[in-house]
Design an enzyme around this catalytic site. Structure first.
Site, PDB file in Angstrom:
ATOM      1  N   GLU A 196       0.820  -1.225   0.000  1.00  0.00           N
ATOM      2  CA  GLU A 196       0.000   0.000   0.000  1.00  0.00           C
ATOM      3  C   GLU A 196       0.851   1.270   0.000  1.00  0.00           C
ATOM      4  O   GLU A 196       0.346   2.360   0.268  1.00  0.00           O
ATOM      5  CB  GLU A 196      -0.962  -0.016   1.196  1.00  0.00           C
ATOM      6  N   LYS A 328     -15.806  -1.509   1.993  1.00  0.00           N
ATOM      7  CA  LYS A 328     -15.051  -1.946   0.810  1.00  0.00           C
ATOM      8  C   LYS A 328     -16.065  -2.614  -0.106  1.00  0.00           C
ATOM      9  O   LYS A 328     -16.606  -3.684   0.241  1.00  0.00           O
ATOM     10  CB  LYS A 328     -13.991  -2.977   1.197  1.00  0.00           C
TER      11      LYS A 328
HETATM   12  P1  PGA Z   1      -6.380  -5.914   2.174  1.00  0.00           P
HETATM   13  O1  PGA Z   1      -5.863  -4.922   3.301  1.00  0.00           O
HETATM   14  O2  PGA Z   1      -6.864  -5.108   1.048  1.00  0.00           O
HETATM   15  O3  PGA Z   1      -5.151  -6.711   1.874  1.00  0.00           O
HETATM   16  O4  PGA Z   1      -7.476  -6.731   2.811  1.00  0.00           O
HETATM   17  C1  PGA Z   1      -6.528  -3.785   3.656  1.00  0.00           C
HETATM   18  C2  PGA Z   1      -7.100  -3.873   5.018  1.00  0.00           C
HETATM   19  O5  PGA Z   1      -6.986  -4.908   5.716  1.00  0.00           O
HETATM   20  O6  PGA Z   1      -7.706  -2.909   5.437  1.00  0.00           O
HETATM   21 ZN    ZN Z   2      -8.217  -3.792   7.512  1.00  0.00          ZN
END
Ligand code: PGA
Ligand code: ZN
Length: 411
Positions: A196, A328
């Site tokens: 990230e 998400k």
């Molecule tokens: P991920 O990480 O997209 O790998 O799930 C992001 C998070 O855990 O917030």
């Molecule tokens: Zn998370």
């Protein structure tokens, strides 16, 4: 009206295969590429058909004629039709990646056809405010190599910023300062970054807290605004269900749920943490409740706990598990379901954090979704093309709206 659908296999920021979809509405094309997580909740929508990404694409070509002619502005109807076509609880037949890309591309095309920005299509009532950017400055866990900390994300947020411009400047400065601080400790630091865009020094959790909090203080003093530190523990990724222990393998420490709670309480005190995402594993509703009772003025955030699933959120809200939720879209599969989840979070008085995935694309939709859902924060990293695309889009929206105010964060 949906006129045509095209789809292809494309690549995400980790170089993994994903699904990209073009949807044509009234002669205008919208496009979306599905993101993909690494620390994935067990209850999330499944990305692809079990036979793989090619099979997911082939299936899409088979069922997409059923979507032609649908009213594209009815986001809920499209979600429902896709659920019916899929026929499973978690999109394990047609794949959540396809559901994500079809619904988001359709919304983009519809907005374009109407000549309005996406956030306005999703939220026609016009009292828009800017989300605070929550940025990753140091990566560990599943987003980094084995020398990095066990805790997945060290996040900063300029809670005292008055505008998105000021907020982004602060986050960029902290990101740069963290590198300088790492180099002071390790002159041979290679400048490596995690999935990230946060740095990946060879340090344990405790040192990472020291590095980030001192960097943040320097920038906070220089700019004269309050900047706070928070974490995504992503605890499910180091929870051992047989041992019933949180296993911090890099630090060589194991913590029982009670010890984990104490550990977190100590960190909050020592580093003035304002944000705790997944401090416990994804089924630990009771521990979430306990922590929420013990702490005031701290966001206690369910990501793998709620997985953007309204019934999991309602279960948590009933008992007081946390006070904030990650949104998400690809965790639930469709944009329609995600919008519904956001409305439920509002009703339950939970704060919302619209979030990227660790594997993402340069798409900008996330910025619009954060504004349309009136999210308190947007979590989308700080540097890297797939992170900046969202942040730069916020600057454009800010310009368009004419200096969007920031409402201030309150827990
Ligand atoms: P991920 O990480 O997209 O790998 O799930 C992001 C998070 O855990 O917030
Ligand atoms: Zn998370």
């Amino acid at each position: 009206m949906i006129e045509s659908i095209k789809a292809r296999i494309c690549y995400d920021s980790r170089g993994d295969e994903s699904i990209e979809v073009d949807v044509k509405v009234d002669g205008v094309v919208g496009r979306a590429c599905a993101p993909k997580g690494a620390s994935v909740g067990r209850r999330e929508a499944v990305n692809f058909n079990p036979a793989g990404v090619e099979a997911t694409l082939r299936l899409l070509f088979e069922y997409s004629p059923k979507l032609i002619g649908l009213d594209s502005s009815d986001i809920q109807l499209l979600s429902q039709v896709l659920r019916e076509i899929d026929g499973t609880e978690n999109f394990s037949r047609i794949g959540g990646a396809a559901a994500y890309a079809i619904t988001v591309a359709t919304a983009e095309a519809t907005a374009k056809a109407k000549g309005i920005p996406l956030y306005k299509l999703l939220s026609p009532e016009g009292d828009y405010s800017m989300p605070y950017p929550l940025g990753n400055v140091l990566c560990g866990g599943k987003h980094a190599g084995r020398g990095a900390p066990d805790i997945q994300e060290f996040l900063v947020c300029p809670v005292g910023a008055k505008s998105i411009k000021e907020a982004l400047k602060a986050n960029m400065m902290v990101h740069k300062e963290v590198r300088k601080q790492i180099e002071k400790k390790d002159p041979y630091f290679t400048g490596g970054k995690g999935d990230e865009g946060g740095w990946t020094p060879h340090v344990k959790d405790e040192e990472a807290f020291e590095l980030v909090s001192s960097s943040l203080k320097m920038v906070s003093d220089a700019l004269g605004i309050d900047i706070r530190l928070g974490n995504d523990f992503a605890s499910s990724s180091f929870w051992d269900d047989d041992k019933k222990m949180y296993v911090y393998s890099r630090a060589g420490v194991e913590r029982s749920p009670g010890e984990q709670l104490e550990f977190i309480m100590d960190l909050v005190k020592k580093y003035n943490l304002f944000y705790l995402e997944d401090p416990f594993q994804e089924e630990a509703y009771d521990e979430f409740v306990e922590l929420t009772k013990k702490l005031r003025g701290v966001y206690i955030v369910g990501d793998d706990l709620f997985v953007t699933n309204t019934s999991r959120l309602l279960k948590g809200a009933k008992i007081g598990a946390g006070n904030a939720a990650i949104l998400k879209v690809n965790q639930v599969g469709t944009l329609g379901d995600a919008i519904e989840f956001a409305a439920s979070a509002r009703e339950c008085k939970y704060a919302l954090i619209t979030s990227h995935r660790s594997g993402d694309s340069t798409d900008v939709h996330l910025a619009h979704i954060a504004i349309a859902t009136q999210s308190e924060m947007i979590k989308c990293g700080i540097v890297g093309g797939e992170r900046l695309s969202k942040l730069n889009e916020l600057l454009r929206i800010d310009e368009e709206i004419g200096g969007c105010y920031m409402i201030g964060l309150e827990v």
